[in-house]
Design an enzyme around this catalytic site. Structure first.
Site, PDB file in Angstrom:
ATOM      1  N   SER A 138       0.865  -1.181   0.000  1.00 42.40           N
ATOM      2  CA  SER A 138       0.000   0.000   0.000  1.00 42.40           C
ATOM      3  C   SER A 138       0.897   1.226   0.000  1.00 42.40           C
ATOM      4  O   SER A 138       2.040   1.153   0.483  1.00 42.40           O
ATOM      5  CB  SER A 138      -0.866   0.005   1.261  1.00 42.40           C
ATOM      6  N   TYR A 148      -0.994  -0.822  10.442  1.00 45.75           N
ATOM      7  CA  TYR A 148      -1.293  -1.258   9.071  1.00 45.75           C
ATOM      8  C   TYR A 148      -0.148  -0.828   8.142  1.00 45.75           C
ATOM      9  O   TYR A 148       0.420  -1.642   7.407  1.00 45.75           O
ATOM     10  CB  TYR A 148      -2.618  -0.650   8.593  1.00 45.75           C
TER      11      TYR A 148
HETATM   12  N1  LIG Z   1      -8.787  -1.004  -0.852  1.00 46.13           N
HETATM   13  C1  LIG Z   1      -7.789  -0.175  -0.612  1.00 46.13           C
HETATM   14  O1  LIG Z   1      -7.988   1.048  -0.517  1.00 46.13           O
HETATM   15  C2  LIG Z   1      -6.377  -0.718  -0.492  1.00 46.13           C
HETATM   16  C3  LIG Z   1      -5.328   0.200  -0.602  1.00 46.13           C
HETATM   17  C4  LIG Z   1      -4.021  -0.244  -0.502  1.00 46.13           C
HETATM   18  C5  LIG Z   1      -3.762  -1.584  -0.325  1.00 46.13           C
HETATM   19  N2  LIG Z   1      -4.798  -2.472  -0.195  1.00 46.13           N
HETATM   20  C6  LIG Z   1      -4.450  -3.885   0.023  1.00 46.13           C
HETATM   21  O2  LIG Z   1      -4.974  -4.634  -1.049  1.00 46.13           O
HETATM   22  C7  LIG Z   1      -5.204  -5.980  -0.625  1.00 46.13           C
HETATM   23  C8  LIG Z   1      -6.604  -6.399  -1.044  1.00 46.13           C
HETATM   24  O3  LIG Z   1      -7.533  -5.565  -0.375  1.00 46.13           O
HETATM   25  P1  LIG Z   1      -8.956  -5.187  -0.991  1.00 46.13           P
HETATM   26  O4  LIG Z   1      -9.083  -3.728  -0.919  1.00 46.13           O
HETATM   27  O5  LIG Z   1      -9.184  -5.885  -2.288  1.00 46.13           O
HETATM   28  O6  LIG Z   1      -9.884  -5.800   0.175  1.00 46.13           O
HETATM   29  P2  LIG Z   1     -11.257  -6.636   0.123  1.00 46.13           P
HETATM   30  O7  LIG Z   1     -12.140  -6.182  -0.979  1.00 46.13           O
HETATM   31  O8  LIG Z   1     -11.779  -6.583   1.527  1.00 46.13           O
HETATM   32  O9  LIG Z   1     -10.776  -8.136  -0.194  1.00 46.13           O
HETATM   33  C9  LIG Z   1      -9.950  -8.812   0.720  1.00 46.13           C
HETATM   34  C10 LIG Z   1      -9.736 -10.247   0.240  1.00 46.13           C
HETATM   35  O10 LIG Z   1      -8.847 -10.895   1.163  1.00 46.13           O
HETATM   36  C11 LIG Z   1      -9.450 -12.114   1.631  1.00 46.13           C
HETATM   37  N3  LIG Z   1      -9.003 -12.340   3.003  1.00 46.13           N
HETATM   38  C12 LIG Z   1      -9.091 -11.505   4.067  1.00 46.13           C
HETATM   39  N4  LIG Z   1      -8.597 -12.094   5.155  1.00 46.13           N
HETATM   40  C13 LIG Z   1      -8.164 -13.336   4.779  1.00 46.13           C
HETATM   41  C14 LIG Z   1      -7.579 -14.429   5.480  1.00 46.13           C
HETATM   42  N5  LIG Z   1      -7.368 -14.402   6.807  1.00 46.13           N
HETATM   43  N6  LIG Z   1      -7.264 -15.542   4.777  1.00 46.13           N
HETATM   44  C15 LIG Z   1      -7.501 -15.610   3.441  1.00 46.13           C
HETATM   45  N7  LIG Z   1      -8.061 -14.610   2.741  1.00 46.13           N
HETATM   46  C16 LIG Z   1      -8.399 -13.496   3.404  1.00 46.13           C
HETATM   47  C17 LIG Z   1     -10.959 -11.875   1.504  1.00 46.13           C
HETATM   48  O11 LIG Z   1     -11.715 -13.078   1.309  1.00 46.13           O
HETATM   49  P3  LIG Z   1     -12.407 -13.937   2.477  1.00 46.13           P
HETATM   50  O12 LIG Z   1     -13.089 -12.982   3.393  1.00 46.13           O
HETATM   51  O13 LIG Z   1     -13.325 -14.888   1.764  1.00 46.13           O
HETATM   52  O14 LIG Z   1     -11.290 -14.692   3.136  1.00 46.13           O
HETATM   53  C18 LIG Z   1     -11.016 -11.065   0.205  1.00 46.13           C
HETATM   54  O15 LIG Z   1     -10.976 -11.930  -0.906  1.00 46.13           O
HETATM   55  C19 LIG Z   1      -4.973  -6.002   0.884  1.00 46.13           C
HETATM   56  O16 LIG Z   1      -3.702  -6.539   1.159  1.00 46.13           O
HETATM   57  C20 LIG Z   1      -5.019  -4.532   1.279  1.00 46.13           C
HETATM   58  O17 LIG Z   1      -4.255  -4.263   2.430  1.00 46.13           O
HETATM   59  C21 LIG Z   1      -6.092  -2.061  -0.281  1.00 46.13           C
END
Ligand SMILES: NC(=O)c1ccc[n+]([C@@H]2O[C@H](COP(=O)([O-])OP(=O)(O)OC[C@H]3O[C@@H](n4cnc5c(N)ncnc54)[C@H](OP(=O)(O)O)[C@@H]3O)[C@@H](O)[C@H]2O)c1
Length: 257
Positions: A138, A148
């Site tokens: 991130s 985080y």
């Molecule tokens: N959205 C943002 O603004 C943003 C910005 C910078 C970085 N990121 C990073 O991008 C990545 C993806 O985030 P996102 O925004 O796409 O979030 P999201 O829409 O909430 O999706 C998160 C995914 O991770 C899975 N997950 C969560 N905990 C898990 C666990 N303990 N074991 C296995 N799978 C798990 C969830 O599926 P299940 O619940 O089915 O397990 C889901 O598929 C993360 O690493 C986040 O830190 C996000």
């Protein structure tokens, strides 16, 4: 045909990786906890793109879940060519407002799982002389932004170091550093997003297209959007105290305190 394994494939950025890689003809191994959702997604991607999509239910906050994915990554009969370590989440609240159990779960998913899965995947990739790993961090890694951001800083440092160690092996490692992306992330964490300006939001599909282009170009750090590239340029020269004041408020809804 090559195979990509994506963690956190059911939603947000991980689902966008799955759509894009399936459209490019890669077979997929989809990892997350929600088995029903994984199966639905695998069927849809198979029907739409004619690729094979395996479902691997695993909770990456547990040793058993990490071990199950390590086992799949080291299966020499079905090699994985691209690993996307994407699963992650946020905890709502400042330092000391979040329980120690939740803090440790974050480190397990963001750091330990990324270390162990990268190691498992790269061992075979190095032997085959080809392969790729994308670790999703991130832009929070570059600013003072609680535990985080600290966990994502680890992902950046780890990936850059490992990429250097593997230079010339045929294995590429890249860390992807998104800004705010419209996904389920903030809602799942119970974080308010009202104070995030509209221009700061990124689209997951466009983000992934840029990330994969950066991987193909051989970049080690990918910050996919010009707005965030400019912001990160400013971050490098801004005083840390000023940064802490601005970045610790944006996109985090505090409890009383
Ligand atoms: N959205 C943002 O603004 C943003 C910005 C910078 C970085 N990121 C990073 O991008 C990545 C993806 O985030 P996102 O925004 O796409 O979030 P999201 O829409 O909430 O999706 C998160 C995914 O991770 C899975 N997950 C969560 N905990 C898990 C666990 N303990 N074991 C296995 N799978 C798990 C969830 O599926 P299940 O619940 O089915 O397990 C889901 O598929 C993360 O690493 C986040 O830190 C996000």
């Amino acid at each position: 045909m090559t195979t990509a394994l994506i963690t956190g494939a059911t939603a947000g950025i991980g689902a966008a990786f799955a759509r894009r890689l399936a459209a490019q003809g890669h077979n997929l191994v989809l990892v997350a906890r929600d088995t029903a959702r994984l199966r639905e997604q695998a069927t849809e991607l198979h029907d739409r793109h004619g690729i094979e999509a395996e479902v691997l239910s695993a909770d990456l906050s547990t040793d058993g879940g990490i071990e199950a994915v390590e086992k799949r990554l080291t299966d020499a009969r079905h090699p994985v060519d691209l690993l996307v370590n994407n699963a992650g989440f946020g905890n709502k609240g400042r330092f000391l407002e979040v329980s120690m159990a939740d803090e440790l779960t974050m480190l397990k998913v963001h750091c330990e799982a990324v270390l162990r899965l990268t190691s498992a995947a790269v061992t075979g990739m190095e032997e085959r002389g080809r392969g790729g790993v994308v670790n999703v961090a991130s832009v929070a890694a570059f600013v003072p932004r609680g535990t985080y951001g600290a966990s994502k800083s680890w992902v950046v440092q780890f990936t850059q170091g490992a990429a250097r160690d593997l230079a010339g092996s045929g294995v590429r490692l890249m860390v992807l550093c998104p800004g705010f992306v419209r996904t389920e992330f903030h809602e799942r964490a119970g974080m308010g997003t009202d104070n995030i300006p509209g221009w700061m939001w990124l689209d997951a599909d466009k983000l992934v297209a840029s990330a994969l282009a950066d991987l193909a170009r051989g970049k080690t750090v990918s910050i996919p959007d010009p707005r965030y590239k400019a912001l990160m340029g400013l971050v490098k020269v801004a005083p840390r105290g000023l940064l802490g004041g601005v970045t610790s408020r944006t996109g985090r809804k505090y409890g009383p305190r």
